[in-house]
Design a protein around this motif. Structure first.
Motif, mmCIF file in Angstrom:
data_model
loop_
_atom_site.group_PDB
_atom_site.id
_atom_site.type_symbol
_atom_site.label_atom_id
_atom_site.label_comp_id
_atom_site.label_asym_id
_atom_site.label_seq_id
_atom_site.Cartn_x
_atom_site.Cartn_y
_atom_site.Cartn_z
ATOM 1 N N ALA A 95 0.068 1.752 -6.350
ATOM 2 C CA ALA A 95 0.837 2.667 -5.506
ATOM 3 C C ALA A 95 1.215 2.009 -4.187
ATOM 4 O O ALA A 95 2.355 2.129 -3.715
ATOM 5 N N LEU A 96 0.273 1.301 -3.580
ATOM 6 C CA LEU A 96 0.546 0.633 -2.309
ATOM 7 C C LEU A 96 1.620 -0.434 -2.477
ATOM 8 O O LEU A 96 2.563 -0.524 -1.666
ATOM 9 N N SER B 276 -7.063 8.807 -2.518
ATOM 10 C CA SER B 276 -6.783 8.290 -3.849
ATOM 11 C C SER B 276 -8.055 7.883 -4.581
ATOM 12 O O SER B 276 -8.132 7.986 -5.809
ATOM 13 N N VAL C 287 -5.219 6.296 1.000
ATOM 14 C CA VAL C 287 -6.067 5.390 0.228
ATOM 15 C C VAL C 287 -7.434 6.035 -0.028
ATOM 16 O O VAL C 287 -7.955 5.995 -1.154
ATOM 17 N N ASP D 84 0.938 10.265 -5.728
ATOM 18 C CA ASP D 84 0.014 10.097 -6.844
ATOM 19 C C ASP D 84 -1.184 11.031 -6.700
ATOM 20 O O ASP D 84 -1.619 11.665 -7.674
ATOM 21 N N THR E 138 -4.451 2.866 -7.030
ATOM 22 C CA THR E 138 -4.197 2.837 -5.590
ATOM 23 C C THR E 138 -3.492 1.550 -5.192
ATOM 24 O O THR E 138 -2.539 1.567 -4.407
ATOM 25 N N THR F 173 1.426 6.700 -2.536
ATOM 26 C CA THR F 173 -0.006 6.955 -2.669
ATOM 27 C C THR F 173 -0.304 8.451 -2.627
ATOM 28 O O THR F 173 -1.045 8.980 -3.471
ATOM 29 N N TRP F 174 0.279 9.155 -1.656
ATOM 30 C CA TRP F 174 0.052 10.595 -1.565
ATOM 31 C C TRP F 174 0.710 11.347 -2.731
ATOM 32 O O TRP F 174 0.170 12.363 -3.205
#
Length: 336
Positions: free
Chosen positions: A68-69, A28, A25, A298, A65, A295-296
Motif C-alpha cells: 500500500a505504501l 494497518s 501504518v 485498505d 502495508t 493505506t487508509w
C-alpha cells in the motif's frame, strides 16, 4: 501573510500528513477481520521464529502495508508529475488510461504468452502503460485546440474502457489467469507476499528519482514552453524525462497492486492546497498523501462490510469520483 506564517504552515501541513501516514501504518497492522493488540503485533514483529496464527496474520498485514505504501506513493507522485507535464488538473494515470494499459500488458503476458516471472511481467506492464499514454495523447491531440484537459479526460475514459474490456476478455478465456488476477484486476494490496516488491523496486526508485529531480523542470514548464526555452530549458527533453518517470511509476505500481485509480488525482490536489503551486513541494508531499490514502483505504476496506473485504481500488474510487466531479463543477479545467 507574515514570514513566520509562510514557514509554519507548510511545516505543520507536512507534520500532519506524516502523522496521518504513520497512524495508517499502525492501523494497518492492528485492524482487520481479526483485531490484534499492540502486544501481539510487537511480539510477532520482534520474533521471526514464531509460528502461530497471530504471526501469520501480522506477516500478511506487513506485506499488504508495504504494498500500500509503495503503490500509493508511486501513484501519488506519478499523478503530480503528470499534472505538471500536461498542465492538466485531471492528470492521473488511472483517468488517462495508463493504469489500464499497464494492466492489459501484464495480463496479456500471462494469458497469451504464459509468462510467469514477475520481472518479465513488469516489462509488459511498462510497455502497456507507454502505449496507453501515447495513444491517449495522440487521440486527444486531434482536431482544433490540441490536447485540452476535457479531450484528454474523454480520450482517457474511452481508452480505459477499451483496455479494461480487453483485459476482462483475456481473463475470462483463461480460468487459471482469472483466478490469479480476479482481485488484482480491481486494485488490491492483499493476497501477495512482500517478496513481489524486489523485482518492482528498481523501477519504482528510478521513476521516483526522475520525477523528484524534475521538480524544477515542472515549475519552469508551468510558465509555458516558449518561456521555458527562453530560460535555457530543452522542453522536449524535459517532457520526455518526466513522461518516462510517470510510465515507470504507474506501470510498476500497477504490477504491484493492480489498476488503482484516482490516487494520482487526489494526492497532488491535496498537496497543492496545503503547500502551494511549487512542484518542489507538491511532488514529495504527493508521495506521502498517496501512500496514506491507499493505506487508509485498505484499512477501511477490511472492516466496512464484514465478513468480506472491499478492495482498495473500489475504496479509492469512492473518494476520487466526488473529487473528480468537484474539479469539473468548479471549473478547474484550465492549465495548472
Amino acid at each position: 501573510m507574515t514570514l513566520t506564517n509562510r514557514t509554519t504552515r507548510p511545516a505543520l501541513a507536512v507534520t500532519i500528513a506524516l502523522a496521518v501516514l504513520a497512524a495508517g501504518v499502525v492501523a494497518s497492522l492492528h485492524v482487520g477481520s481479526r483485531m490484534l493488540s499492540p502486544e501481539v503485533v510487537w511480539a510477532a514483529l520482534t520474533d521471526p521464529r514464531a509460528d502461530d496464527a497471530d504471526h501469520a496474520v501480522v506477516t500478511a498485514r506487513v506485506a499488504r502495508t508495504v504494498l500500500a505504501l509503495l503503490a500509493g506513493g508511486a501513484l501519488g507522485l506519478a499523478g503530480a508529475a503528470m499534472q505538471g507535464l500536461t498542465r492538466n488538473p485531471l492528470g492521473d494515470p488511472g483517468i488517462l488510461g495508463i493504469n489500464a494499459g499497464a494492466a492489459l500488458g501484464m495480463v496479456t503476458a500471462v494469458a497469451l504468452l504464459g509468462v510467469t516471472s514477475l520481472p518479465v511481467q513488469i516489462w509488459f506492464a511498462l510497455a502497456g502503460a507507454a502505449v496507453a499514454g501515447v495513444l491517449v495523447h495522440a487521440i486527444a491531440g486531434l482536431g482544433r485546440d490540441g490536447a485540452t484537459p476535457i479531450k484528454l479526460a474523454v480520450a482517457g475514459a474511452a481508452a480505459t474502457a477499451g483496455f479494461t474490456s480487453w483485459t476482462s476478455a483475456l481473463l475470462i478465456t483463461d480460468l487459471q489467469t482469472l483466478e490469479t488476477f480476479r482481485f488484482w484486476q480491481v486494485g488490491t494490496v492483499g493476497g501477495r507476499g512482500v517478496e513481489v516488491v524486489g523485482p518492482v523496486l528498481p523501477f519504482l526508485l528510478t521513476g521516483a528519482v526522475l520525477a523528484l529531480t524534475g521538480a524544477r523542470l515542472l515549475d519552469v514548464l508551468a510558465l509555458g514552453d516558449d518561456l521555458a526555452r527562453g530560460l535555457g530549458r530543452r522542453a522536449g527533453l524535459d517532457r520526455l524525462v518526466v513522461g518516462l518517470s510517470v510510465i515507470l511509476l504507474a506501470g510498476a505500481a500497477t504490477a504491484l497492486a493492480g489498476p488503482i485509480a484516482f490516487v494520482g488525482l487526489v494526492a497532488p490536489h491535496a498537496a497543492r492546497i496545503l503547500l502551494g503551486p511549487s512542484y518542489f513541494r507538491i511532488l514529495p508531499m504527493s508521495v506521502v498523501i498517496g501512500a496514506a490514502l491507499v493505506t487508509w483505504a485498505d484499512v477501511v476496506g477490511r472492516v466496512i462490510l464484514p465478513p468480506t473485504e472491499v478492495q482498495v481500488g473500489i475504496m479509492t474510487a469512492v473518494i476520487g469520483v466526488p473529487v473528480f466531479f468537484a474539479l469539473v463543477r468548479r471549473g478547474r479545467m484550465g492549465s495548472l
